[in-house]
Design a protein around this motif. Structure first.
Motif, PDB file in Angstrom:
ATOM      1  N   ILE A 246       0.836  -1.206   0.000  1.00  0.00           N
ATOM      2  CA  ILE A 246       0.000   0.000   0.000  1.00  0.00           C
ATOM      3  C   ILE A 246       0.867   1.250   0.000  1.00  0.00           C
ATOM      4  CG2 ILE A 246      -1.586   1.370   1.422  1.00  0.00           C
ATOM      5  CD1 ILE A 246      -2.872  -1.309   2.287  1.00  0.00           C
ATOM      6  N   GLU A 247       1.887   1.276   0.858  1.00  0.00           N
ATOM      7  CA  GLU A 247       2.760   2.446   0.923  1.00  0.00           C
ATOM      8  C   GLU A 247       3.537   2.632  -0.380  1.00  0.00           C
ATOM      9  OE1 GLU A 247       6.226   4.473   3.745  1.00  0.00           O
ATOM     10  OE2 GLU A 247       5.522   2.440   4.168  1.00  0.00           O
ATOM     11  N   GLY A 248       4.022   1.519  -0.944  1.00  0.00           N
ATOM     12  CA  GLY A 248       4.773   1.600  -2.195  1.00  0.00           C
ATOM     13  C   GLY A 248       3.939   2.164  -3.329  1.00  0.00           C
ATOM     14  N   GLY A 249       2.671   1.721  -3.437  1.00  0.00           N
ATOM     15  CA  GLY A 249       1.802   2.220  -4.502  1.00  0.00           C
ATOM     16  C   GLY A 249       1.393   3.659  -4.302  1.00  0.00           C
ATOM     17  N   ALA A 250       1.051   4.031  -3.060  1.00  0.00           N
ATOM     18  CA  ALA A 250       0.617   5.405  -2.785  1.00  0.00           C
ATOM     19  C   ALA A 250       1.760   6.399  -2.975  1.00  0.00           C
ATOM     20  CB  ALA A 250       0.074   5.495  -1.358  1.00  0.00           C
ATOM     21  N   SER A 251       2.963   6.015  -2.588  1.00  0.00           N
ATOM     22  CA  SER A 251       4.107   6.937  -2.655  1.00  0.00           C
ATOM     23  C   SER A 251       4.708   7.044  -4.048  1.00  0.00           C
ATOM     24  CB  SER A 251       5.198   6.496  -1.674  1.00  0.00           C
ATOM     25  OG  SER A 251       4.729   6.480  -0.353  1.00  0.00           O
ATOM     26  N   PHE A 252       4.815   5.932  -4.748  1.00  0.00           N
ATOM     27  CA  PHE A 252       5.594   5.922  -6.000  1.00  0.00           C
ATOM     28  C   PHE A 252       4.853   5.346  -7.198  1.00  0.00           C
ATOM     29  CE2 PHE A 252       8.580   5.358  -2.399  1.00  0.00           C
ATOM     30  CZ  PHE A 252       9.175   6.614  -2.469  1.00  0.00           C
ATOM     31  N   GLY A 253       3.533   5.228  -7.098  1.00  0.00           N
ATOM     32  CA  GLY A 253       2.772   4.721  -8.231  1.00  0.00           C
ATOM     33  C   GLY A 253       3.115   3.272  -8.534  1.00  0.00           C
ATOM     34  N   TYR A 254       3.345   2.988  -9.823  1.00  0.00           N
ATOM     35  CA  TYR A 254       3.574   1.612 -10.251  1.00  0.00           C
ATOM     36  C   TYR A 254       5.057   1.221 -10.269  1.00  0.00           C
ATOM     37  CZ  TYR A 254      -1.149   2.486 -12.023  1.00  0.00           C
ATOM     38  OH  TYR A 254      -2.470   2.829 -12.140  1.00  0.00           O
ATOM     39  N   THR A 255       5.940   2.128  -9.856  1.00  0.00           N
ATOM     40  CA  THR A 255       7.377   1.916 -10.019  1.00  0.00           C
ATOM     41  C   THR A 255       7.885   0.651  -9.331  1.00  0.00           C
ATOM     42  OG1 THR A 255       7.669   4.312 -10.105  1.00  0.00           O
ATOM     43  CG2 THR A 255       9.654   3.000  -9.773  1.00  0.00           C
ATOM     44  N   LEU A 256       7.340   0.347  -8.153  1.00  0.00           N
ATOM     45  CA  LEU A 256       7.867  -0.781  -7.369  1.00  0.00           C
ATOM     46  C   LEU A 256       7.249  -2.126  -7.740  1.00  0.00           C
ATOM     47  CD1 LEU A 256       8.234   0.884  -3.844  1.00  0.00           C
ATOM     48  CD2 LEU A 256       9.993   0.409  -5.534  1.00  0.00           C
ATOM     49  N   LEU A 257       6.453  -2.164  -8.812  1.00  0.00           N
ATOM     50  CA  LEU A 257       5.945  -3.453  -9.286  1.00  0.00           C
ATOM     51  C   LEU A 257       7.091  -4.399  -9.646  1.00  0.00           C
ATOM     52  CD1 LEU A 257       2.868  -2.633 -11.590  1.00  0.00           C
ATOM     53  CD2 LEU A 257       2.878  -4.059  -9.526  1.00  0.00           C
ATOM     54  N   SER A 258       8.179  -3.822 -10.176  1.00  0.00           N
ATOM     55  CA  SER A 258       9.326  -4.651 -10.552  1.00  0.00           C
ATOM     56  C   SER A 258       9.932  -5.343  -9.340  1.00  0.00           C
ATOM     57  CB  SER A 258      10.399  -3.802 -11.251  1.00  0.00           C
ATOM     58  OG  SER A 258      10.845  -2.758 -10.399  1.00  0.00           O
ATOM     59  N   VAL A 259       9.885  -4.682  -8.185  1.00  0.00           N
ATOM     60  CA  VAL A 259      10.429  -5.278  -6.953  1.00  0.00           C
ATOM     61  C   VAL A 259       9.575  -6.467  -6.520  1.00  0.00           C
ATOM     62  CG1 VAL A 259      11.007  -4.847  -4.539  1.00  0.00           C
ATOM     63  CG2 VAL A 259      11.390  -3.066  -6.244  1.00  0.00           C
ATOM     64  N   ILE A 260       8.247  -6.324  -6.625  1.00  0.00           N
ATOM     65  CA  ILE A 260       7.361  -7.447  -6.291  1.00  0.00           C
ATOM     66  C   ILE A 260       7.630  -8.621  -7.225  1.00  0.00           C
ATOM     67  CG2 ILE A 260       4.957  -8.220  -6.180  1.00  0.00           C
ATOM     68  CD1 ILE A 260       4.144  -5.443  -5.365  1.00  0.00           C
ATOM     69  N   LEU A 261       7.825  -8.326  -8.518  1.00  0.00           N
ATOM     70  CA  LEU A 261       8.095  -9.382  -9.506  1.00  0.00           C
ATOM     71  C   LEU A 261       9.410 -10.097  -9.199  1.00  0.00           C
ATOM     72  CD1 LEU A 261       7.457 -10.882 -12.124  1.00  0.00           C
ATOM     73  CD2 LEU A 261       8.578  -9.017 -13.380  1.00  0.00           C
ATOM     74  N   ILE A 262      10.475  -9.334  -8.938  1.00  0.00           N
ATOM     75  CA  ILE A 262      11.780  -9.932  -8.648  1.00  0.00           C
ATOM     76  C   ILE A 262      11.721 -10.744  -7.354  1.00  0.00           C
ATOM     77  CG2 ILE A 262      14.175  -9.400  -8.008  1.00  0.00           C
ATOM     78  CD1 ILE A 262      13.934  -6.964  -9.934  1.00  0.00           C
ATOM     79  N   SER A 263      11.064 -10.206  -6.331  1.00  0.00           N
ATOM     80  CA  SER A 263      10.914 -10.930  -5.064  1.00  0.00           C
ATOM     81  C   SER A 263      10.197 -12.253  -5.283  1.00  0.00           C
ATOM     82  CB  SER A 263      10.133 -10.077  -4.053  1.00  0.00           C
ATOM     83  OG  SER A 263      10.801  -8.875  -3.768  1.00  0.00           O
ATOM     84  N   ASN A 264       9.183 -12.226  -6.139  1.00  0.00           N
ATOM     85  CA  ASN A 264       8.416 -13.438  -6.401  1.00  0.00           C
ATOM     86  C   ASN A 264       9.249 -14.474  -7.157  1.00  0.00           C
ATOM     87  OD1 ASN A 264       5.415 -13.907  -5.806  1.00  0.00           O
ATOM     88  ND2 ASN A 264       5.698 -14.925  -7.776  1.00  0.00           N
ATOM     89  N   LEU A 265      10.090 -14.009  -8.077  1.00  0.00           N
ATOM     90  CA  LEU A 265      10.978 -14.935  -8.800  1.00  0.00           C
ATOM     91  C   LEU A 265      11.986 -15.563  -7.839  1.00  0.00           C
ATOM     92  CD1 LEU A 265      11.597 -12.875 -12.074  1.00  0.00           C
ATOM     93  CD2 LEU A 265      10.098 -14.859 -11.772  1.00  0.00           C
ATOM     94  N   PHE A 266      12.510 -14.759  -6.906  1.00  0.00           N
ATOM     95  CA  PHE A 266      13.385 -15.303  -5.854  1.00  0.00           C
ATOM     96  C   PHE A 266      12.644 -16.395  -5.084  1.00  0.00           C
ATOM     97  CE2 PHE A 266      16.402 -11.452  -5.001  1.00  0.00           C
ATOM     98  CZ  PHE A 266      16.865 -11.561  -6.296  1.00  0.00           C
ATOM     99  N   ALA A 267      11.384 -16.108  -4.727  1.00  0.00           N
ATOM    100  CA  ALA A 267      10.592 -17.055  -3.940  1.00  0.00           C
ATOM    101  C   ALA A 267      10.378 -18.361  -4.696  1.00  0.00           C
ATOM    102  CB  ALA A 267       9.242 -16.424  -3.580  1.00  0.00           C
ATOM    103  N   ILE A 268      10.111 -18.280  -5.992  1.00  0.00           N
ATOM    104  CA  ILE A 268       9.880 -19.484  -6.800  1.00  0.00           C
ATOM    105  C   ILE A 268      11.118 -20.381  -6.774  1.00  0.00           C
ATOM    106  CG2 ILE A 268       9.635 -20.291  -9.190  1.00  0.00           C
ATOM    107  CD1 ILE A 268       7.672 -17.960  -9.630  1.00  0.00           C
ATOM    108  N   VAL A 269      12.297 -19.766  -6.908  1.00  0.00           N
ATOM    109  CA  VAL A 269      13.547 -20.532  -6.899  1.00  0.00           C
ATOM    110  C   VAL A 269      13.780 -21.172  -5.525  1.00  0.00           C
ATOM    111  CG1 VAL A 269      16.057 -20.399  -7.111  1.00  0.00           C
ATOM    112  CG2 VAL A 269      14.609 -19.137  -8.717  1.00  0.00           C
ATOM    113  N   LEU A 270      13.610 -20.391  -4.460  1.00  0.00           N
ATOM    114  CA  LEU A 270      13.876 -20.907  -3.112  1.00  0.00           C
ATOM    115  C   LEU A 270      12.881 -21.994  -2.709  1.00  0.00           C
ATOM    116  CD1 LEU A 270      14.783 -17.558  -1.302  1.00  0.00           C
ATOM    117  CD2 LEU A 270      16.340 -19.388  -1.983  1.00  0.00           C
ATOM    118  N   GLN A 271      11.615 -21.830  -3.088  1.00  0.00           N
ATOM    119  CA  GLN A 271      10.631 -22.865  -2.756  1.00  0.00           C
ATOM    120  C   GLN A 271      10.893 -24.139  -3.556  1.00  0.00           C
ATOM    121  OE1 GLN A 271       8.829 -20.601   0.200  1.00  0.00           O
ATOM    122  NE2 GLN A 271       8.753 -22.774  -0.256  1.00  0.00           N
TER     123      GLN A 271
END
Length: 444
Positions: A61-86
C-alpha cells in the motif's frame, strides 16, 4: 558456525516430518499428466499464503501510494526469488525425505541447532503477530469490533485449526485454496473499479534506476522483499510436500519434483498477482489522486469508498484482509509444529503448541492495541516484518548449502547454473536485509 561432516546425513532415529499425515495422499501411478498434477496440487497454495499475508499489505500500500507503479518490478523480482527458493525447499523434502529443520538437526551440532530453532520460533511468532493484527484490523473494519476484542477473538483460531486438522490434510489444503480464490476475486473486483492504466503498469514491471538512487524508495523496496520471502515457508514446504504417496525411488522422486515445482510456481504466480494488485490498487486510487501519504491499512480502507465511488470497494478489501489473516494462521500453525519437532524432536500436543504460539503473538498485540490503538498496531505490523527479515538468511543459507551438496542430494544436487543463481539470490537477500536493519535501527 556450521559443523562440517564428510558423511551425507547424520540421520537420527526420529519420525517422519508431520508423521500423522506423511505419505497420506494417494498419487495415481497409471494416470495422465493432469490427474497426477491434481494429486500434487495443494502444498503450493499453502506456501503461497505466506506471500500474501497481512504483513505484505502495508508495504504494498505504501509503495503504490508513494511511488505509483514503479515498485511493481520489486514485487516481480521478489516473487521470482521465492519461486527458486521454494523449488529448493520441495526438492530437499522429496529427495532427502527430511524437512529443513530435520536436515539442520542431522547436519549441525546441537548448540547451532538450538540457536537456529530459537531464531525460527521468533520468526514464526512474528508472522503470527502479523496474522493476529491483520485479523483484528479486518474484524474492526468490517464489523466495528474494537481492536482489543479482535485480538482476543483470534485465540479461537486454536480450536478451529485443531478441528480442521482432525478432518485430514486435504481438507486444510482445500480451505486454504478456497480462501485464496476469495482474495483473488476481491482484488479482481478492486482492479476493475479502480481502472488502472495498462501501460504504466507494464512500465512498472521493468526495474528502474530510481529504485536504488532514491533512499525512501529503496527502503520500501527492501521492505517489500522482506515481507515477500517468508523464512517459515522454507521449513513448511520441505515438510508438506512429503504428504504425497509417490514411489520413494529415483524415478518417483524425479516425477514428484516436477509436479511439485509446477504446483509451487503456479501458486506463487497467484501470490504475485494478489500482491501486485494491492500495489496497483493503491497506485491507481491514492497516488493518482494525490494521497501520497497513505501507508496504513485503516486509511486505505476508509479512502477506497469515497475515491472509487462504491461501498463494495472497502468491503471487499476488508474481506480479502480477513481471508488473508485466517489463511496465514493455518500455515503458521503447521510451521511451528514442524520446526519444534524437526530441530528438537519434541512433540507437544497440538493444542498446547498452537496455544503457546498464539499467546506469544496475542500478548504484545493486545498491549499495543490497548495503549496505542490502530496506529500502534500498524507500526507493530511493520515491526513484525523487520523481525522476519532478520531471520530469513538463517533459513536460506542452510537450504542452499544442502541442495548444492552432491554428497547430500546425489544426482538431484543443484546444477552448476542453479548453484550460482541461488548463491547470488542468497547474497542479495542477506545484503538487502542487513541494509534494511541498518536503516531501521539508525532511524534513517
Amino acid at each position: 558456525m556450521f559443523k562440517k561432516s564428510k558423511e551425507a546425513w547424520r540421520r537420527e532415529k526420529h519420525q517422519h516430518s508431520l508423521q500423522e499425515v506423511y505419505s497420506s495422499i494417494k498419487v495415481p501411478q497409471d494416470a495422465g499428466f493432469w490427474k497426477k498434477l491434481l494429486a500434487f496440487t495443494g502444498p503450493g497454495l499453502m506456501i503461497a499464503v505466506g506471500y500474501m499475508d497481512p504483513g505484505n499489505w502495508a508495504t504494498d500500500i505504501e509503495g503504490g501510494a508513494s511511488f505509483g507503479y514503479t515498485l511493481l518490478s520489486v514485487i516481480l523480482i521478489s516473487n521470482l526469488f521465492a519461486i527458486v527458493l521454494q523449488h529448493l525447499s520441495l526438492k530437499l523434502g522429496i529427495v532427502a525425505e527430511r524437512d529443513l529443520a530435520q536436515a539442520c538437526r542431522d547436519h549441525f551440532s546441537p548448540p547451532v541447532n538450538f540457536v537456529l530453532w530459537i531464531l525460527c520460533e521468533i520468526a514464526i511468532a512474528a508472522c503470527d503477530l502479523a496474522e493476529v493484527i491483520g485479523t483484528a484490523i479486518a474484524l474492526n473494519l468490517l464489523f466495528g469490533i474494537p481492536l482489543t476484542w479482535g485480538v482476543v477473538i483470534t485465540v479461537v483460531d486454536v480450536f478451529i485449526i485443531l478441528f480442521l486438522q482432525a478432518k485430514g490434510f486435504r481438507i486444510i489444503e482445500s480451505i486454504v485454496g478456497g480462501l485464496i480464490f476469495i482474495i483473488l476475486g476481491c482484488f479482481i473486483y478492486e482492479l476493475i473499479v479502480s481502472k488502472p492504466e495498462i501501460f504504466p503498469i507494464l512500465h512498472g514491471l521493468v526495474p528502474q534506476k530510481e529504485v536504488v538512487t532514491n533512499p525512501h524508495m529503496l527502503y520500501i523496496a527492501i521492505g517489500i522483499l522482506g515481507a515477500t520471502v517468508m523464512p517459515h515457508n522454507l521449513y513448511l514446504h520441505s515438510s508438506i510436500v512429503q504428504t504425497r504417496n509417490y514411489p520413494r525411488t529415483t524415478e518417483g522422486k524425479k516425477e514428484a519434483i516436477k509436479f511439485a515445482t509446477i504446483d509451487s510456481s503456479f501458486s506463487l504466480m497467484l501470490a504475485f498477482f494478489i500482491n501486485a494488485s494491492i500495489l496497483i490498487l493503491s497506485a491507481a486510487t491514492f497516488h493518482t489522486s494525490g494521497h501520497h501519504g497513505v501507508a496504513d491499512i485503516h486509511d486505505a480502507y476508509q479512502l477506497l469508498t469515497p475515491l472509487l465511488g462504491t461501498t463494495f470497494a472497502s468491503i471487499f478489501f476488508g474481506v480479502a484482509l480477513l481471508a488473508s489473516g485466517q489463511n496465514s494462521t493455518l500455515t503458521g500453525t503447521l510451521a511451528g509444529q514442524i520446526v519444534m519437532e524437526g530441530f528438537l524432536n519434541i512433540r507437544l500436543k497440538p493444542w498446547v503448541r498452537r496455544l503457546i504460539t498464539r499467546l506469544i503473538a496475542v500478548i504484545p498485540a493486545l498491549i499495543v492495541a490497548i495503549l496505542y490503538g490502530e496506529r500502534g498496531t500498524s507500526q507493530l505490523l511493520v515491526f513484525s516484518q523487520i523481525i522476519l527479515s532478520m531471520q530469513l538468511s538463517f533459513a536460506v543459507i542452510p537450504l542452499v548449502m544442502f541442495t548444492n551438496s552432491k554428497l547430500k542430494m546425489g544426482r538431484f544436487a543443484n546444477k552448476p547454473w542453479l548453484k550460482i543463481l541461488v548463491i547470488i539470490i542468497s547474497g542479495i537477500i542477506l545484503i538487502l536485509n542487513l541494509y534494511l536493519l541498518y536503516l531501521t535501527f539508525t532511524g534513517l
